[in-house]
Design a protein around this motif. Structure first.
Motif, mmCIF file in Angstrom:
data_model
loop_
_atom_site.group_PDB
_atom_site.id
_atom_site.type_symbol
_atom_site.label_atom_id
_atom_site.label_comp_id
_atom_site.label_asym_id
_atom_site.label_seq_id
_atom_site.Cartn_x
_atom_site.Cartn_y
_atom_site.Cartn_z
ATOM 1 N N UNK A 1 0.853 -1.188 0.000
ATOM 2 C CA UNK A 1 0.000 0.000 0.000
ATOM 3 C C UNK A 1 0.888 1.237 0.000
ATOM 4 N N UNK A 2 0.607 2.162 -0.902
ATOM 5 C CA UNK A 2 1.321 3.424 -0.937
ATOM 6 C C UNK A 2 0.644 4.395 0.021
ATOM 7 N N UNK A 3 1.425 4.932 0.935
ATOM 8 C CA UNK A 3 0.892 5.878 1.910
ATOM 9 C C UNK A 3 1.132 7.301 1.436
ATOM 10 N N UNK A 4 0.190 8.169 1.736
ATOM 11 C CA UNK A 4 0.381 9.581 1.416
ATOM 12 C C UNK A 4 0.456 10.385 2.717
ATOM 13 N N UNK A 8 -0.035 9.325 6.813
ATOM 14 C CA UNK A 8 1.022 9.543 7.801
ATOM 15 C C UNK A 8 0.506 10.428 8.939
ATOM 16 N N UNK A 9 -0.231 11.479 8.611
ATOM 17 C CA UNK A 9 -0.799 12.357 9.644
ATOM 18 C C UNK A 9 -1.726 11.574 10.565
ATOM 19 N N UNK A 10 -2.570 10.736 9.993
ATOM 20 C CA UNK A 10 -3.479 9.932 10.801
ATOM 21 C C UNK A 10 -2.706 8.961 11.699
ATOM 22 N N UNK A 148 10.170 5.437 9.295
ATOM 23 C CA UNK A 148 10.306 4.653 8.064
ATOM 24 C C UNK A 148 9.177 4.988 7.083
ATOM 25 N N UNK A 149 7.951 5.038 7.562
ATOM 26 C CA UNK A 149 6.822 5.303 6.674
ATOM 27 C C UNK A 149 6.891 6.699 6.072
ATOM 28 N N UNK A 153 6.285 8.304 1.912
ATOM 29 C CA UNK A 153 4.955 8.887 1.742
ATOM 30 C C UNK A 153 4.918 9.805 0.539
ATOM 31 N N UNK A 154 3.836 9.705 -0.214
ATOM 32 C CA UNK A 154 3.640 10.590 -1.362
ATOM 33 C C UNK A 154 2.793 11.773 -0.918
#
Length: 157
Positions: A1-4, A8-10, A148-149, A153-154
């Protein structure tokens, strides 16, 4: 899964304030409550969020002696070792590895005497050929994943 960035904020907010509700998450993230709920559901379904349980510190609960144990096991005995380790509550984690040993474990006990008992019990597994243990003195870096995440993040569009 690509995280944006929103993911990341959540995750950062949940990490810092585990009891925060969806409404407060939506306020912090600047998005609708339904968006928060949808994102959290997707993160959970993808396995990024594995559970909603509290993080428990074994040392604070009296299990102050921690060690890492490496195991060399008999060929083809992985399931036997998994079963034997699962029966020892002091074995917190165990991983199959590459390299000079086969399994890497994290163990916590309330005393050095109890650690010795646990190590003997691990060695009693017929599948264990050799074990090596290292007692931890202190934690240099706490378990972490958010740093790491953030690296992958995009930006949110």
């Amino acid at each position: 899964m690509n995280l944006d960035d929103l993911d990341i904020t959540l995750l950062e907010t949940l990490h810092a304030h585990p009891r925060v509700g969806d409404l407060e998450l939506s306020r912090v993230a600047g998005v609708a409550r339904a968006t928060v709920q949808s994102r959290l559901r997707k993160l959970a379904e993808a396995g990024v969020i594995r559970d909603w349980a509290p993080t428990i510190d074994p040392a604070a609960a009296g299990h102050t002696v921690q060690a890492f144990v490496t195991l060399e096991i008999s060929q083809g005995a992985l399931e036997d070792v998994r079963r034997d380790l699962a029966e020892i509550p002091e074995v917190l984690e165990a991983y199959v590895t590459t390299g000079s040993f086969d399994v890497f474990c994290k163990v916590a006990t309330g005393s050095h005497a109890k650690l010795q008992e646990v190590l003997v019990r691990i060695d009693q597994s017929h599948a264990v050929v050799r074990s090596t243990s290292v007692v931890t003195l202190s934690t240099l870096i706490e378990p972490r994943t958010l740093d790491l995440l953030r690296t992958g993040a995009t930006p949110r569009t």
